[in-house]
Design an enzyme around this catalytic site. Sequence first.
Site, PDB file in Angstrom:
ATOM      1  N   GLU A 162     -16.603   5.956   3.952  1.00  0.00           N
ATOM      2  CA  GLU A 162     -15.990   5.478   5.199  1.00  0.00           C
ATOM      3  C   GLU A 162     -15.954   6.604   6.201  1.00  0.00           C
ATOM      4  O   GLU A 162     -16.579   7.642   5.989  1.00  0.00           O
ATOM      5  CB  GLU A 162     -14.591   4.912   4.914  1.00  0.00           C
ATOM      6  CG  GLU A 162     -13.620   5.896   4.316  1.00  0.00           C
ATOM      7  CD  GLU A 162     -12.188   5.348   4.239  1.00  0.00           C
ATOM      8  OE1 GLU A 162     -11.747   4.690   5.194  1.00  0.00           O
ATOM      9  OE2 GLU A 162     -11.529   5.584   3.224  1.00  0.00           O
ATOM     10  N   LYS A 220      -2.800   6.322   1.424  1.00  0.00           N
ATOM     11  CA  LYS A 220      -2.665   6.742   2.819  1.00  0.00           C
ATOM     12  C   LYS A 220      -1.771   7.976   2.888  1.00  0.00           C
ATOM     13  O   LYS A 220      -0.604   7.906   3.264  1.00  0.00           O
ATOM     14  CB  LYS A 220      -2.114   5.581   3.661  1.00  0.00           C
ATOM     15  CG  LYS A 220      -2.747   5.542   5.042  1.00  0.00           C
ATOM     16  CD  LYS A 220      -2.495   4.235   5.739  1.00  0.00           C
ATOM     17  CE  LYS A 220      -2.912   4.328   7.188  1.00  0.00           C
ATOM     18  NZ  LYS A 220      -4.377   4.348   7.390  1.00  0.00           N
ATOM     19  N   ARG A 241       0.838  -1.209   0.000  1.00  0.00           N
ATOM     20  CA  ARG A 241       0.000   0.000   0.000  1.00  0.00           C
ATOM     21  C   ARG A 241       0.868   1.253   0.000  1.00  0.00           C
ATOM     22  O   ARG A 241       0.549   2.248  -0.643  1.00  0.00           O
ATOM     23  CB  ARG A 241      -0.938  -0.038   1.217  1.00  0.00           C
ATOM     24  CG  ARG A 241      -2.080   0.938   1.135  1.00  0.00           C
ATOM     25  CD  ARG A 241      -3.146   0.628   2.173  1.00  0.00           C
ATOM     26  NE  ARG A 241      -2.643   0.764   3.531  1.00  0.00           N
ATOM     27  CZ  ARG A 241      -3.335   0.453   4.621  1.00  0.00           C
ATOM     28  NH1 ARG A 241      -4.578  -0.025   4.516  1.00  0.00           N
ATOM     29  NH2 ARG A 241      -2.813   0.610   5.819  1.00  0.00           N
TER      30      ARG A 241
HETATM   31  C1  LIG Z   1      -5.471   3.477   7.609  1.00  0.00           C
HETATM   32  C2  LIG Z   1      -6.887   3.753   7.236  1.00  0.00           C
HETATM   33  C3  LIG Z   1      -7.892   2.793   7.415  1.00  0.00           C
HETATM   34  C4  LIG Z   1      -7.656   1.457   8.091  1.00  0.00           C
HETATM   35  O1  LIG Z   1      -6.766   0.644   7.409  1.00  0.00           O
HETATM   36  P1  LIG Z   1      -6.052  -0.592   8.130  1.00  0.00           P
HETATM   37  O2  LIG Z   1      -5.100  -1.088   7.111  1.00  0.00           O
HETATM   38  O3  LIG Z   1      -7.103  -1.573   8.446  1.00  0.00           O
HETATM   39  O4  LIG Z   1      -5.419  -0.055   9.367  1.00  0.00           O
HETATM   40  C5  LIG Z   1      -9.173   3.105   6.985  1.00  0.00           C
HETATM   41  N1  LIG Z   1      -9.454   4.301   6.419  1.00  0.00           N
HETATM   42  C6  LIG Z   1      -8.516   5.250   6.261  1.00  0.00           C
HETATM   43  C7  LIG Z   1      -8.894   6.544   5.636  1.00  0.00           C
HETATM   44  C8  LIG Z   1      -7.209   5.005   6.654  1.00  0.00           C
HETATM   45  O5  LIG Z   1      -6.275   5.954   6.472  1.00  0.00           O
END
Ligand SMILES: *Cc1c(COP(=O)(O)O)cnc(C)c1O
Length: 341
Positions: free
Chosen positions: A220, A184, A82
């Site tokens: 989300e 991210k 990622r």
């Molecule tokens: C990091 C993140 C998540 C959760 O991801 P994981 O890999 O399960 O920790 C969900 N939404 C956003 C916007 C994120 O930055």
Amino acid sequence: MEKKNIDWANLGFGYHETDKRYVSYYKDGAWDEGALVTDASITINECAGVLQYAQTCFEGLKAYTTEDGRIVTFRPDLNGERMEDSCRRLEMPVFPKERFLDAVTKTVAANEAYVPPYGSGATLYIRPYLFGSSAVIGVKPAQEYQFRVFTTPVGPYFKGGVKPLTIKVSDLDRAAPNGTGHIKAGLNYAMSLHAIVTAHEEGFDENMYLDAGTRTYVEETGGANFLFVTKDNKVVTPKSDSILPSITRRSLMVVAKDYLGLEVEERPVAFEEVKDFAECGLCGTAAVISPVGKVVDHGKEIVFPSGMSEMGSVTKKLYDTLTGIQMGRIEAPEGWIHVIK
Ligand SMILES: *Cc1c(COP(=O)(O)O)cnc(C)c1O
């Protein structure tokens, strides 16, 4: 290895400096070999790309002590992949996922004394990040970068028991169609701060973001993906190109299907449908899954049948199974557990 004298069970989710961190520098078109260092501070130019144009991305994962005393991380290869995707989208040099794994492993091993003991509920949070460090004033990618990993011990997420969350439907958007919602990047968080501070002032725990294009589909929250459970026990998660692909959510879908024998669906979820679900949870590394009790849309309340006092039964099974896998109590699918030592 003697553990640090820390009150693990009462740690919060905050920064607690540990002994070692990893750094690799990118210069003249290549990453150097990388090293563990002791200095927790960074000195960069005032005009660094990260400071002026937010050229930075990060990852988040945890190290756990298992029931039989090993120190492990959960699917760190997916964090490495990622981060590669995030780098490409932000025109930053990719830090190869194999090296990412090596850096995480070395950093956790060097801070073994801070990995909380099995049963404490606490974990060692791992924060890899990468940023443009050289000066840029005209808008363009930096020439030099740093990849770093630090760790910080964090307390149990559900300290004092599980309390289902109350969330509001936000009037602001988290991510544009064809934007950066799927990577991210720190920039996605900077622009979500106003919405979360406002939500907290109004007495809500989190924001539910809808799709920015039509405002009719569920995306989300600021930092966690949604899982819903239908009244006939099907596990549903929203599908959209602007949702961050949570590793926890992807893993929970596998757990639902292969361990619990449930039907699973990843598909667009209209906000209109939310009132018909039996359970709702937020998933991410921090909590694994935290139950949502209530969604408020401009005064209109949706209270899930699972209620405001406990986790829904499917949510609880998902939580217990995935944490069991992470803590070594339940056999993991091939490749999910990376042993540090
Ligand atoms: C990091 C993140 C998540 C959760 O991801 P994981 O890999 O399960 O920790 C969900 N939404 C956003 C916007 C994120 O930055």
